[in-house]
Design an enzyme around this catalytic site. Sequence first.
Site, PDB file in Angstrom:
ATOM      1  N   THR A 172       1.068  -0.964  -0.150  1.00  0.00           N
ATOM      2  CA  THR A 172       0.196  -0.059   0.103  1.00  0.00           C
ATOM      3  C   THR A 172       0.542   0.817  -0.314  1.00  0.00           C
ATOM      4  O   THR A 172       1.334   1.462  -0.839  1.00  0.00           O
ATOM      5  CB  THR A 172      -0.969  -0.265   1.291  1.00  0.00           C
ATOM      6  OG1 THR A 172      -0.158   0.150   2.217  1.00  0.00           O
ATOM      7  CG2 THR A 172      -1.801  -1.171   1.160  1.00  0.00           C
ATOM      8  N   LYS A 221       4.180  -7.039   4.058  1.00  0.00           N
ATOM      9  CA  LYS A 221       3.850  -5.253   3.774  1.00  0.00           C
ATOM     10  C   LYS A 221       3.222  -4.956   4.565  1.00  0.00           C
ATOM     11  O   LYS A 221       2.895  -5.789   5.526  1.00  0.00           O
ATOM     12  CB  LYS A 221       2.774  -5.295   2.564  1.00  0.00           C
ATOM     13  CG  LYS A 221       1.304  -5.900   2.633  1.00  0.00           C
ATOM     14  CD  LYS A 221       0.544  -5.028   3.595  1.00  0.00           C
ATOM     15  CE  LYS A 221       0.004  -3.160   3.226  1.00  0.00           C
ATOM     16  NZ  LYS A 221      -0.288  -2.415   4.361  1.00  0.00           N
ATOM     17  N   THR A 230      -2.206  -4.019   9.484  1.00  0.00           N
ATOM     18  CA  THR A 230      -2.648  -3.466   8.496  1.00  0.00           C
ATOM     19  C   THR A 230      -1.575  -4.075   7.552  1.00  0.00           C
ATOM     20  O   THR A 230      -0.067  -3.390   7.007  1.00  0.00           O
ATOM     21  CB  THR A 230      -2.455  -2.267   7.737  1.00  0.00           C
ATOM     22  OG1 THR A 230      -3.642  -1.507   8.228  1.00  0.00           O
ATOM     23  CG2 THR A 230      -2.547  -2.178   6.365  1.00  0.00           C
ATOM     24  N   GLU A 268       6.075   4.729   7.515  1.00  0.00           N
ATOM     25  CA  GLU A 268       5.426   5.617   6.939  1.00  0.00           C
ATOM     26  C   GLU A 268       6.101   6.822   7.158  1.00  0.00           C
ATOM     27  O   GLU A 268       6.191   7.036   8.243  1.00  0.00           O
ATOM     28  CB  GLU A 268       3.782   5.612   6.935  1.00  0.00           C
ATOM     29  CG  GLU A 268       3.061   4.823   6.581  1.00  0.00           C
ATOM     30  CD  GLU A 268       1.496   4.837   6.707  1.00  0.00           C
ATOM     31  OE1 GLU A 268       1.191   5.020   5.851  1.00  0.00           O
ATOM     32  OE2 GLU A 268       1.184   5.556   8.107  1.00  0.00           O
ATOM     33  N   ASN A 279       0.017  10.579   6.214  1.00  0.00           N
ATOM     34  CA  ASN A 279      -1.952  10.440   6.359  1.00  0.00           C
ATOM     35  C   ASN A 279      -2.275  11.222   6.656  1.00  0.00           C
ATOM     36  O   ASN A 279      -3.333  11.238   6.533  1.00  0.00           O
ATOM     37  CB  ASN A 279      -1.180   9.648   8.001  1.00  0.00           C
ATOM     38  CG  ASN A 279      -0.284   7.908   7.858  1.00  0.00           C
ATOM     39  OD1 ASN A 279      -1.333   7.239   7.592  1.00  0.00           O
ATOM     40  ND2 ASN A 279       0.412   8.173   8.374  1.00  0.00           N
ATOM     41  N   THR A 321      -7.550  10.552   0.245  1.00  0.00           N
ATOM     42  CA  THR A 321      -7.536  12.081  -0.970  1.00  0.00           C
ATOM     43  C   THR A 321      -6.692  11.654  -2.233  1.00  0.00           C
ATOM     44  O   THR A 321      -5.934  11.439  -1.590  1.00  0.00           O
ATOM     45  CB  THR A 321      -7.306  12.847   0.023  1.00  0.00           C
ATOM     46  OG1 THR A 321      -6.898  14.204   0.919  1.00  0.00           O
ATOM     47  CG2 THR A 321      -9.128  13.266   0.392  1.00  0.00           C
TER      48      THR A 321
END
Lengths: 406, 406
Positions: free
Chosen positions: B156, B182, B193, B279, B401, B406
């Site tokens: 992702t 992942k 996740t 991230e 994040n 969006t």
Amino acid sequence: MNKIGIIQQVEHGSVTLAKGFQAGGLHCGLKRKRKDLGWIYSEQPAAAAAVYTTNAYQAAPLIVTRESIAVEQKIQGVVVNSGNANACTGQPGLADAYEMRRLMADQWGIEEHLVAVASTGVIGERLPMEKVRAGIAQSTRHEYQGVEHFEEAILTTDTRTKHFAVQLEVDGQVITIGGAAKGSGMIHPNMATMLAFITTDACVEQPFLLKALREVTDQTFNMITVDGDTSTNDMILVLANGKANHQPLTPAHPDWEMFKNGLAMVCRELAKQIARDGEGATRLIEVTVKGAPSEQAARGIAKAIIGSNLVKTAVYGKDPNWGRIVCAIGYSGETFNPEQVQVKIDPVTVVDQGLPVSFKEEDAQAALGEETVTIEVNLNMGEGTATAWGCDLTYDYIKINALYRT
Amino acid sequence: MNKIGIIQQVEHGSVTLAKGFQAGGLHCGLKRKRKDLGWIYSEQPAAAAAVYTTNAYQAAPLIVTRESIAVEQKIQGVVVNSGNANACTGQPGLADAYEMRRLMADQWGIEEHLVAVASTGVIGERLPMEKVRAGIAQSTRHEYQGVEHFEEAILTTDTRTKHFAVQLEVDGQVITIGGAAKGSGMIHPNMATMLAFITTDACVEQPFLLKALREVTDQTFNMITVDGDTSTNDMILVLANGKANHQPLTPAHPDWEMFKNGLAMVCRELAKQIARDGEGATRLIEVTVKGAPSEQAARGIAKAIIGSNLVKTAVYGKDPNWGRIVCAIGYSGETFNPEQVQVKIDPVTVVDQGLPVSFKEEDAQAALGEETVTIEVNLNMGEGTATAWGCDLTYDYIKINALYRT
């Protein structure tokens, strides 16, 4: 929320609004420029109640303040420094805290055990005592008196001073409850680098004052979070000097609930101001959980949501990513039925009966753009309700905390 | 750490290194450009063991995979999509997951209950099934075969593919254990996740394979965190197809511990790759707690430190703010004696017997600049030891994040 009765907010009210309290602050050199030494003084010894951080490391000033209160449950003066937490400084740090207490007591000409000490700032560095001594020696000078000086002197990375006050009637006498606080980073349920000082001229027996403070703290200061860390220095101190002329307040007194509601209002507003001023925050987030099997479950879920970095960043990005809210409910560890959950990014309903509801993206984005973003969760199970407050997670949080010490 | 024996890492090894496994992936349109549909296939049904997220919300594919494994504890094929989590999608989402399973089973000409399904991505949106159907229909085409396609298809916000493999001898036969994973955001102890797929040609009875996986997971995948959130979709799936010709492995087998160590190595390396690729991360943080009263206490403290936003930002800023480490130990809720605590930002000792040690700032900053930052805490109390992995908290975490959906 508590019912408010005829409790009146007093604009700009703070810790000196109640009869018989003075406060001040000055710059002694612990911080580069801003004020870093503050004090509160009561004309007479006040019944004192305090709650402290739950961190296993307790900073030296907390140990000293506990000792002071233990003697006769009374405090007449409080000395606070910012810029240095005097935490993890061992016996030498403890000696420094005792010296701060003694020097301030000498200035005021009162007994040491009537003085409380608080510190906030960097952990693990000795206080530069020569600066503290020089500051305390000047603390009685006229130009340093004034509550706004005190409010500035207790700040660390805060961007604004924090105060709130109310007045209410007890036995037909007006009593005042006012407070000032600092917060900003490292704020978490169970209080972290959060200092709050509340003064009242009410006459309250100390054991009941402590009982009221503990009840109120669980619904207010312990329901805010900025980054989930819990510091070594937090303290909430309430002083009641009894200058208002009324029958001593006890749970048996007809106005007891009123008094508790007034105290709760002051604590709640200070807590919200702390959350709103969280490091790097652009918005206040208020999460209310309803319909939970118990109040404890409601608190657990509200805290899980308000503590989620993903929810906090989504609010910052005005992204109605309700999946992150639902996800936080899911990992809160509380029991609930996913199929009964309703979620609102007030006023927009985004989840109903555990499933997404179609909504106008722009409506949700507008709701997320409010100064206060209100997230409402209804578990549709029981009567448990709780509200938690926090703030969005932004670039500035990283900036502030990647560079705080250096 | 487990002892390694004569276990050999195999460079670039992944889920197809073990005998009898193939994998592939393609782009079916769930993500803008990158591959988003992947699969693993075993020439014969493989003993299957899985562990799942603890989140109260369980995504549809997890429900379907559980059902598949329940039939005969065997899986022959796995289908994975990224870009959409198929979570909080109710009965319609569950029907979509069943359809994915059936379509893939038809492609392979195997029974439905031999197919596992996994999804990762945005929560609460229906899968665009026409795209998934079209993708699955093409999945047997030659150009889409290849493990690197699979590794890409499961990502992702990951910035890199993740794989690791080892070989070891059982009964004189070489067996292979290889995995692909992942992770990236929403990674937290109890798996979030995070998808990991591990294949081996070892012959292992399923109950023992599950037992080994659970033990190993607690020390590896459950010891990493990126942001403290726990997702709805995590799954770690191990397939053992028995193609290596040896006596079935059970705890009674002389090579059982070797096998478990091999499995642990693969899980640990995949977990570290996930943490490192958190991230916005620029560095891997490894926290080891020693001398704890119990292994559980060591884990609790290691997780508190690795989960602290203030520690994570300090590492990002190369700020040797050890006070934040000590503070996290303090609020971990575990029992310890503050006066006995030693803290190293390896190799620099910053705290000894609970008190600051003077150190060269540049040494500590150098340690904080390493690709892997190693924080070592010794409680000097007991034998409990644990290691946790995480990453620094950076501007890019916020960027990713605040704008993910969006």
